[in-house]
Write a protein that holds these residues in place. Structure first.
Motif, mmCIF file in Angstrom:
data_model
loop_
_atom_site.group_PDB
_atom_site.id
_atom_site.type_symbol
_atom_site.label_atom_id
_atom_site.label_comp_id
_atom_site.label_asym_id
_atom_site.label_seq_id
_atom_site.Cartn_x
_atom_site.Cartn_y
_atom_site.Cartn_z
ATOM 1 N N THR A 342 0.822 -1.210 0.000
ATOM 2 C CA THR A 342 0.000 0.000 0.000
ATOM 3 C C THR A 342 0.857 1.261 0.000
ATOM 4 N N SER A 343 1.973 1.245 0.729
ATOM 5 C CA SER A 343 2.824 2.441 0.749
ATOM 6 C C SER A 343 3.461 2.684 -0.620
ATOM 7 N N ALA A 344 3.745 1.611 -1.349
ATOM 8 C CA ALA A 344 4.311 1.759 -2.693
ATOM 9 C C ALA A 344 3.364 2.541 -3.596
ATOM 10 N N ASP A 345 2.073 2.292 -3.447
ATOM 11 C CA ASP A 345 1.097 2.963 -4.310
ATOM 12 C C ASP A 345 0.946 4.442 -3.988
ATOM 13 N N PHE A 346 1.357 4.843 -2.793
ATOM 14 C CA PHE A 346 1.355 6.268 -2.444
ATOM 15 C C PHE A 346 2.616 6.974 -2.940
ATOM 16 N N GLY A 347 3.553 6.208 -3.503
ATOM 17 C CA GLY A 347 4.748 6.826 -4.067
ATOM 18 C C GLY A 347 6.023 6.526 -3.326
ATOM 19 N N CYS A 348 5.965 5.676 -2.291
ATOM 20 C CA CYS A 348 7.179 5.305 -1.576
ATOM 21 C C CYS A 348 7.996 4.349 -2.456
ATOM 22 N N LYS A 349 9.275 4.617 -2.605
ATOM 23 C CA LYS A 349 10.123 3.788 -3.456
ATOM 24 C C LYS A 349 10.461 2.487 -2.731
ATOM 25 N N ILE A 350 10.229 1.378 -3.397
ATOM 26 C CA ILE A 350 10.448 0.062 -2.806
ATOM 27 C C ILE A 350 11.555 -0.658 -3.568
ATOM 28 N N LYS A 351 12.435 -1.326 -2.832
ATOM 29 C CA LYS A 351 13.439 -2.157 -3.503
ATOM 30 C C LYS A 351 13.023 -3.621 -3.389
ATOM 31 N N TYR A 352 13.293 -4.371 -4.428
ATOM 32 C CA TYR A 352 12.904 -5.779 -4.498
ATOM 33 C C TYR A 352 14.147 -6.636 -4.700
ATOM 34 N N PRO A 353 14.817 -7.028 -3.605
ATOM 35 C CA PRO A 353 15.993 -7.898 -3.746
ATOM 36 C C PRO A 353 15.592 -9.248 -4.334
ATOM 37 N N GLU A 354 16.561 -9.931 -4.939
ATOM 38 C CA GLU A 354 16.280 -11.232 -5.530
ATOM 39 C C GLU A 354 15.817 -12.239 -4.484
ATOM 40 N N ASP A 355 16.457 -12.223 -3.328
ATOM 41 C CA ASP A 355 16.144 -13.249 -2.345
ATOM 42 C C ASP A 355 16.006 -12.692 -0.936
ATOM 43 N N ASP A 356 15.355 -11.544 -0.839
ATOM 44 C CA ASP A 356 15.073 -10.979 0.472
ATOM 45 C C ASP A 356 13.760 -10.223 0.393
ATOM 46 N N THR A 357 13.193 -9.935 1.543
ATOM 47 C CA THR A 357 11.893 -9.283 1.597
ATOM 48 C C THR A 357 11.957 -7.859 1.038
ATOM 49 N N PRO A 358 11.000 -7.445 0.219
ATOM 50 C CA PRO A 358 10.957 -6.059 -0.263
ATOM 51 C C PRO A 358 10.881 -5.069 0.897
ATOM 52 N N SER A 359 11.428 -3.901 0.710
ATOM 53 C CA SER A 359 11.400 -2.885 1.764
ATOM 54 C C SER A 359 11.495 -1.504 1.143
ATOM 55 N N SER A 360 11.147 -0.498 1.942
ATOM 56 C CA SER A 360 11.206 0.883 1.501
ATOM 57 C C SER A 360 12.652 1.347 1.384
ATOM 58 N N GLU A 361 12.956 2.060 0.308
ATOM 59 C CA GLU A 361 14.301 2.635 0.136
ATOM 60 C C GLU A 361 14.382 4.051 0.689
ATOM 61 N N GLY A 362 13.279 4.609 1.031
ATOM 62 C CA GLY A 362 13.278 5.969 1.555
ATOM 63 C C GLY A 362 11.863 6.358 1.905
#
Length: 634
Positions: A342-362
């Motif tokens: 949901t935060s991604a859709d508000f414009g928060c940049k998300i990183k998607y590692p190959e083998d780790d949980t996605p998380s906010s980059e800022g």
């Protein structure tokens, strides 16, 4: 006059008045007060008072954050004027939240208390690349590395940092402390850390004593010492590296598949997965209690998928859920991918590692610029709904297994967007702006839930309402900034579609009265932290008598145990499962119930671990469940 300034500085910190702390610090300099004494006897004393109130439960995290803001304001004035000639050099502490984890409240509290204790804190922030801890420690010849994690999925990074320290010959040069709600003393010891503490105050006091016993820095960081340390750890690391060459998740998945294909499901059970799960929620007769370790991302190994594919490719997500449910014979599957959809859709940049949980980059900068998106093709939430629909249809049709959708609640979404410490502090300093932002998040959350139901993308829907926590905030603040929005706007969506309200909350001291009794929650997935028992963490023996008439509880085996693939580790999972199963059934019986519980873990099983522990828990419930059900319930 000096004593009066000290007292007023302390009062400014207690009240969280940064302007006053700055003004008084300048006055202290004008009056010729020693700046170091002004920090220790004034600002730090105030911080200790707030910390004591926090320990007593009369202050909460927002109060600590506001107080620390005032303390840092005063320190910014005083620190440049401190005399350094002949003075002992302050100990360097490198601190940060490990990679993949954006939660930094606990880390910030430890930083504050250590700063007040006279340490020099080098704050790396949150989602810190593991190598950064090592690089910064080298650059500053650090005395301490302090790592924090809230998510069980990121805790494994702590051990990797310790292994890198060993590899570089630096492990014996410094102290390593780890912390966070899911971190136990056993975990800290197992990964080779020196200490974990129950809270920031205890952490600061322990580190002060531990650092005082360290040899001189120049001795610990000498080339001779580092080279000897490399030799010392070489054999330990070589054994670990042999093990790490194997993808333990993939290897154990293949072992389970081979066994299943040759043996199949060992026993024919009386009830289907769906019937058993529905019966348990309604406290009806069952052949055994349902079982579902909260194994989500780790099941991707059955589909040989990276975490990035699991998170972003609906087909891979559906295949992972289906194969995991099939080969482990799970009673349900919860579609938890990450906490950033949901935060991604508000414009928060998300990183998607190959083998780790996605998380906010800022985080975003401006509350008032938040715009509520529409749930439509291309949004992260809609992709999650599409993936859930695929998985639900496949699990229902081919396995008769219920699929539970999953997304974040309003306040959790906002803290992912703006940063938890900022939001919690702004609740006190700028509440109207925070409330308006929570309203926007609520509007989107309601949309997401409605589309889940309209698209028939789940059999039930689970919401992560994390911030109901009587250590983080009081019940009144939780109600004001999250609970009321859920109650007034989100719950009616569930009633409209005749759906049970389900919560997952891995906090350690939950406002259960609000989240269960007030909300009318039907199924509650919770964590239990024994070390936080005195602060309000509760287990099945506490919860079933209080809430069993309203809600089916679901928890509490420690998910970190599932990282240990040794025979002893598997045996511990089996023992803990058996103990929980028997204890739950006895407690249900004592309270006039028969089945209102789902055997599960207190939080998600780490996605980088083996699958044998998950299988062991499921098999143990299937083995002993029917027997215990008859013997205890009748």
């Amino acid at each position: 006059m000096t004593e009066e300034i000290f007292n007023k500085l302390a009062e400014a910190v207690v009240s969280g008045n940064k302007d006053e702390a700055v003004e008084l610090s300048n006055k202290a300099l004008e009056e010729g007060v020693d700046p170091y004494e002004a920090i220790i006897e004034g600002l730090a004393k105030g911080m200790e008072i707030v910390s004591d109130n926090y320990e007593k439960g009369t202050a909460f995290v927002p109060h600590l954050l506001i107080a620390s803001n005032a303390m840092y304001g005063g320190m910014d004035v005083l620190t440049p004027h401190m005399k350094t000639e002949g003075a002992a050099k302050p100990s360097n502490v490198v601190i940060g939240t490990v990679e993949g984890d954006v939660h930094d409240i606990g880390k910030n509290l430890v930083k504050t208390m250590m700063t007040a204790g006279g340490f020099n804190l080098i704050d790396l922030g949150h989602d810190v690349p593991l190598e950064k801890f090592i690089e910064t420690a080298k650059e500053n010849q650090a005395d301490v590395i302090s790592m924090s994690a809230l998510m069980t999925t990121t805790m494994v990074g702590m051990e990797k940092v310790i292994e890198m320290l060993q590899e570089d010959g630096l492990r014996d040069s410094l102290i390593v402390m780890v912390g966070g709600a899911p971190i136990s003393e056993e975990f800290a010891e197992a990964i080779g850390a020196d200490k974990t503490a129950p809270d920031a105050l205890h952490a600061s006091h322990w580190v002060k004593d531990a650092v005082s016993e360290l040899p001189p820095s120049e001795e610990r960081w000498s080339d001779e010492k580092i080279n000897l340390s490399k030799i010392k750890y070489r054999e330990i690391l070589s054994k670990k590296k042999v093990k790490s060459k194997t993808d333990i998740g993939l290897e154990t998945a293949r072992q389970i598949i081979d066994e299943f294909e040759s043996v199949g499901v060992k026993t024919k059970e009386e009830m289907s997965h769906a019937d058993r799960s529905l019966a348990a929620m309604a406290d009806k007769k069952v052949d055994r209690l349902p079982v579902y370790p909260l194994a989500c991302g780790v099941l991707r190994k059955f589909a040989d998928a990276s975490y990035k594919d699991y998170a972003l490719d609906p087909a891979k997500f559906a295949e992972s859920a289906f194969l995991g449910a099939k080969y482990l014979d799970l009673d349900m599957f919860v579609g938890l991918i990450d906490l950033s959809a949901t935060s991604a859709d508000f414009g928060c940049k998300i990183k998607y590692p190959e083998d780790d949980t996605p998380s906010s980059e800022g985080h975003l900068d401006d509350y008032e610029k938040l715009e509520v998106p529409d749930v439509k093709e291309g949004t992260r939430a809609y992709e999650l709904i599409k993936a859930s629909k695929l998985a639900k249809d496949k699990l229902n049709k081919e396995l008769g297994t219920p699929f539970v959708g999953f997304h974040e609640g309003p306040l959790l979404t906002l803290t992912q967007l703006m940063g938890a410490d900022r939001v919690l502090m702004d609740m006190k300093t700028n509440p109207d702006v925070v409330l308006e932002a929570v309203q926007k998040c609520t509007d989107y959350i309601c949309q997401v839930s409605e589309v889940f139901f309209e698209e028939d993308a789940c059999d039930a829907l689970c919401i992560d309402n994390l911030w109901s926590n009587n250590v983080i905030m009081g019940e009144d603040d939780y109600w004001k900034f999250d609970g009321k929005f859920v109650y007034d706007q989100h719950l009616p969506i569930f009633k409209k579609y005749d759906q049970p309200y389900i919560i997952h909350n891995c906090a350690d001291a939950v406002h259960f009265d609000t989240q269960i009794k007030k909300f009318g929650t039907a199924l509650y997935s919770y964590a239990y932290y024994e070390k936080s028992k005195d602060k309000g963490s509760q287990n099945y023996a506490d919860l079933i008598p209080k809430y069993g008439d309203t809600c089916c509880m679901m928890g509490e085996v420690n998910p970190i145990e599932f990282m240990d693939n040794s025979p002893e580790g598997i045996q511990k999972i089996e023992n803990d499962t058996e103990e929980l199963l028997k204890g739950v059934l006895e407690t249900l019986k004592e309270n006039g119930m028969q089945s209102k519980y789902v055997m599960s873990t207190g939080c998600e099983v780490p996605p980088g671990g083996p699958l044998t522990g998950v299988k062991a828990m499921v098999d143990k419930v299937k083995e002993l469940g029917p027997q215990f059900q008859k013997e205890i319930i009748g």
